[in-house]
Write an enzyme that holds these catalytic residues in place. Structure first.
Site, PDB file in Angstrom:
ATOM      1  N   GLY A 290      14.916   0.020 -33.578  1.00 36.22           N
ATOM      2  CA  GLY A 290      14.291   0.810 -34.632  1.00 36.22           C
ATOM      3  C   GLY A 290      14.035  -0.109 -35.808  1.00 36.22           C
ATOM      4  O   GLY A 290      12.928  -0.565 -36.067  1.00 36.22           O
ATOM      5  N   ARG A 327      19.920   4.520 -48.854  1.00 38.57           N
ATOM      6  CA  ARG A 327      20.749   3.494 -48.233  1.00 38.57           C
ATOM      7  C   ARG A 327      21.758   2.837 -49.194  1.00 38.57           C
ATOM      8  O   ARG A 327      22.920   2.650 -48.829  1.00 38.57           O
ATOM      9  CB  ARG A 327      19.901   2.425 -47.540  1.00 38.57           C
ATOM     10  CG  ARG A 327      18.975   2.977 -46.436  1.00 38.57           C
ATOM     11  CD  ARG A 327      18.390   1.902 -45.539  1.00 38.57           C
ATOM     12  NE  ARG A 327      19.400   1.288 -44.723  1.00 38.57           N
ATOM     13  CZ  ARG A 327      19.955   0.126 -44.951  1.00 38.57           C
ATOM     14  NH1 ARG A 327      19.551  -0.592 -45.975  1.00 38.57           N
ATOM     15  NH2 ARG A 327      20.897  -0.340 -44.176  1.00 38.57           N
ATOM     16  N   TYR A 331      25.404   3.505 -47.833  1.00 40.07           N
ATOM     17  CA  TYR A 331      26.041   2.405 -47.074  1.00 40.07           C
ATOM     18  C   TYR A 331      26.361   1.196 -47.950  1.00 40.07           C
ATOM     19  O   TYR A 331      26.592   0.117 -47.417  1.00 40.07           O
ATOM     20  CB  TYR A 331      25.114   1.917 -45.955  1.00 40.07           C
ATOM     21  CG  TYR A 331      24.500   2.993 -45.103  1.00 40.07           C
ATOM     22  CD1 TYR A 331      25.269   3.733 -44.211  1.00 40.07           C
ATOM     23  CD2 TYR A 331      23.133   3.255 -45.177  1.00 40.07           C
ATOM     24  CE1 TYR A 331      24.694   4.714 -43.427  1.00 40.07           C
ATOM     25  CE2 TYR A 331      22.549   4.241 -44.391  1.00 40.07           C
ATOM     26  CZ  TYR A 331      23.344   4.961 -43.520  1.00 40.07           C
ATOM     27  OH  TYR A 331      22.768   5.927 -42.751  1.00 40.07           O
ATOM     28  N   CYS A 358      20.636  13.111 -61.685  1.00 37.07           N
ATOM     29  CA  CYS A 358      21.785  13.390 -62.547  1.00 37.07           C
ATOM     30  C   CYS A 358      23.103  13.172 -61.830  1.00 37.07           C
ATOM     31  O   CYS A 358      23.865  14.119 -61.609  1.00 37.07           O
ATOM     32  CB  CYS A 358      21.672  14.811 -63.081  1.00 37.07           C
ATOM     33  SG  CYS A 358      20.108  15.033 -63.928  1.00 37.07           S
ATOM     34  N   GLU A 359      23.342  11.974 -61.413  1.00 35.59           N
ATOM     35  CA  GLU A 359      24.610  11.589 -60.779  1.00 35.59           C
ATOM     36  C   GLU A 359      24.820  10.106 -61.030  1.00 35.59           C
ATOM     37  O   GLU A 359      23.868   9.331 -60.898  1.00 35.59           O
ATOM     38  CB  GLU A 359      24.550  11.768 -59.255  1.00 35.59           C
ATOM     39  CG  GLU A 359      24.538  13.182 -58.803  1.00 35.59           C
ATOM     40  CD  GLU A 359      25.076  13.343 -57.385  1.00 35.59           C
ATOM     41  OE1 GLU A 359      25.884  12.511 -56.940  1.00 35.59           O
ATOM     42  OE2 GLU A 359      24.667  14.323 -56.763  1.00 35.59           O
TER      43      GLU A 359
HETATM   44  N1  LLP Z   1      19.515   3.765 -30.071  1.00 33.54           N
HETATM   45  C1  LLP Z   1      20.461   4.634 -30.480  1.00 33.54           C
HETATM   46  C2  LLP Z   1      21.145   5.441 -29.468  1.00 33.54           C
HETATM   47  C3  LLP Z   1      20.773   4.748 -31.852  1.00 33.54           C
HETATM   48  O1  LLP Z   1      21.723   5.589 -32.239  1.00 33.54           O
HETATM   49  C4  LLP Z   1      20.096   3.943 -32.803  1.00 33.54           C
HETATM   50  C5  LLP Z   1      20.390   4.043 -34.233  1.00 33.54           C
HETATM   51  C6  LLP Z   1      19.104   3.066 -32.337  1.00 33.54           C
HETATM   52  C7  LLP Z   1      18.849   2.996 -30.968  1.00 33.54           C
HETATM   53  C8  LLP Z   1      18.315   2.199 -33.254  1.00 33.54           C
HETATM   54  O2  LLP Z   1      19.122   1.279 -33.928  1.00 33.54           O
HETATM   55  P1  LLP Z   1      18.445   0.128 -34.795  1.00 33.54           P
HETATM   56  O3  LLP Z   1      17.673  -0.765 -33.838  1.00 33.54           O
HETATM   57  O4  LLP Z   1      17.550   0.758 -35.792  1.00 33.54           O
HETATM   58  O5  LLP Z   1      19.574  -0.586 -35.412  1.00 33.54           O
HETATM   59  N2  LLP Z   1      20.649   5.020 -41.258  1.00 33.54           N
HETATM   60  C9  LLP Z   1      21.334   3.789 -40.964  1.00 33.54           C
HETATM   61  C10 LLP Z   1      21.127   3.347 -39.527  1.00 33.54           C
HETATM   62  C11 LLP Z   1      21.519   4.392 -38.489  1.00 33.54           C
HETATM   63  C12 LLP Z   1      21.293   3.963 -37.071  1.00 33.54           C
HETATM   64  C13 LLP Z   1      21.506   5.108 -36.125  1.00 33.54           C
HETATM   65  N3  LLP Z   1      21.263   4.823 -34.748  1.00 33.54           N
HETATM   66  C14 LLP Z   1      20.880   2.717 -41.957  1.00 33.54           C
HETATM   67  O6  LLP Z   1      20.097   3.035 -42.849  1.00 33.54           O
HETATM   68  O7  LLP Z   1      21.329   1.585 -41.901  1.00 33.54           O
END
Ligand code: LLP
Length: 434
Positions: A290, A327, A331, A358-359
């Site tokens: 992703g 983010r 995180y 407002c936080e």
């Molecule tokens: N496959 C599965 C089963 C997943 O749960 C995820 C991400 C991906 C693929 C893709 O992962 P990537 O290639 O994007 O690392 N919101 C968080 C990241 C959450 C990722 C959730 N799962 C952030 O902003 O860092």
């Protein structure tokens, strides 16, 4: 590498002056570079040359219809995690027959939707889910293609909230229980055992945990090939990107200057490490990146509202808030923040970069040294293409941001800023209150 760079002193995306975008569409606005996404895709696919690989873009990272279409045109399929995402793929006019459906909580309605859409496979996270899929497939009079997500209990060495492959995480079936789960699944009449899946976490910056997980799973994979004739191995997503020095990382020289042991994970290193492990299996490979595909391909543009001089602190107050880019607060994530108009004659100022919400938590960066910028000037948050707009919300009744796609010297609005009327459209005040 990405396509955000200064031309003279103005920040450009490809050949587009970002200040022109900010002036035309207002701020906060997300801007994406088509060429960067194409580049990322080409590099990733190139690094897996020789393998029968299918990229299933994890669209949770950014599910804008235009980006889905762009990626589908490049040949990606999708990793969807909800009925809504599945319908987005369809709305983008992209095919689902090579796409997979993941997630721990699939509802009956979602399973039905996926099977009716002809999904390539459902990635199953538990025994009760196997039973539910079998039941729904039976009702539809068909066999459901499935792969079980196996949790290899590997430390991905990333942020605790985005690590998924440890035994204490809610994801997947533990490696030692996986043979029994497949055995049970094989007895269910409406399931077709098609593959095996793993995903150990997100924003991984070293290849070691991927290698460790694949090595841990390999004996099981071989056994599943023998016993059930599975045809694919999905190794998930998780390849990390550069957040610190994000602007410089668009330059080849920057990569060359990194000492080998501190060089961020590249798709080339990923491919080189995994190929020798995967090739001998002779299976189709699925990848679910992703962030890697879209993360460094997007920025968030924001306008400076005030430079407030507090007691011993300066606050740079922007028109973007934690509702637009969550983010940093969620995180403790670092995003590089740069002015759209660079002026080396100005002094550097240490500021807390904050939003209007407002936080106290609505803070993007503490004690960040930036070129002094004032009211009406613009800044860009870099590496904001993944998990940016998709995680935005309307807190403080703030509309979702606009989104723009750049290609070469042209740019186009791909998502208009929400209007106030759209935000309240579904709300009702009961008659008894009137
Ligand atoms: N496959 C599965 C089963 C997943 O749960 C995820 C991400 C991906 C693929 C893709 O992962 P990537 O290639 O994007 O690392 N919101 C968080 C990241 C959450 C990722 C959730 N799962 C952030 O902003 O860092």
């Amino acid at each position: 590498m990405h396509r955000f760079h200064y031309v003279g002193n103005t920040l450009h995306c490809e050949s587009v002056d970002l200040a022109a975008v900010a002036k035309l569409y207002g701020t906060p606005t997300y801007v994406y570079s088509a060429a960067t996404i194409e580049d990322n895709h080409r590099r990733l696919v190139g690094s897996l040359d020789g393998l029968d690989a299918q990229v299933c873009y994890a669209m949770k990272a950014n599910s804008s219809l235009a980006l889905l279409r762009l990626l589908a045109n490049l040949g990606t399929a999708f990793d969807v995690v909800s009925g809504g995402e599945l319908r987005r793929v369809r709305a983008a006019g992209a095919p689902l027959d090579r796409s997979v459906f993941a997630g721990v909580g699939k509802t009956e309605a979602e399973i039905r939707l996926a099977l009716e859409a002809g999904i390539y496979a459902l990635h199953v996270e538990s025994e009760p889910e196997l039973a539910r899929i079998n039941h729904v497939a039976g009702q539809l009079g068909r066999k459901a293609p499935v792969a079980i997500r196996v949790n290899p209990d590997v430390d991905a060495r990333t942020h605790a909230k985005i690590t998924t492959g440890k035994s204490e995480n809610k994801f997947g079936i533990p490696l030692r229980f996986a043979p029994a789960a497949y055995e049970a699944a094989a007895k269910l009449p409406h399931l077709e055992l098609k593959g095996v899946q793993m995903h150990i976490g997100s924003q991984l910056t070293a290849v070691g945990p991927f290698v460790e997980a694949v090595e841990k799973l390999t004996p099981l994979v071989r056994q599943l090939q023998r016993d059930y004739g599975i045809t694919y191995f999905s190794v998930g997503g998780g390849i990390g990107i550069v957040y610190q020095e994000a602007l410089a990382s668009g330059e080849a020289a920057w990569w060359d200057a990194q000492p080998a042991d501190r060089r961020p994970l590249t798709p080339e290193a990923y491919g080189a490490a995994l190929k020798p492990l995967l090739q001998p299996l002779g299976l189709k490979l699925l990848l679910e990146p992703g962030r890697f595909l879209v993360g460094n391909a997007g920025v968030l543009l924001s306008r400076v509202e005030y430079l407030k001089r507090g007691h011993g602190r300066n606050f740079l107050i922007l028109d973007a808030g934690m509702n637009d880019l969550v983010r940093p607060v969620m995180y403790d994530a670092y995003h590089e923040i740069v002015p759209l108009q660079r002026d080396t004659s100005r002094r550097a100022l240490k500021v807390d970069v904050v939003g209007p919400i407002c936080e106290s938590g609505d803070c993007f960066a503490k004690d960040r040294t930036l070129q002094e910028v004032g009211e009406g000037e613009y800044v860009a948050f870099l590496s904001a293409g993944a998990y940016g707009q998709v995680m935005a919300n309307r807190y403080n009744t703030r509309p979702l941001s606009a989104e723009v796609l750049v290609r070469g010297s042209s740019f186009e609005l791909i998502n208009a800023r929400e209007t106030f009327e759209q935000m309240i459209a579904s709300e009702r005040v009961p008659a008894w209150l009137k």
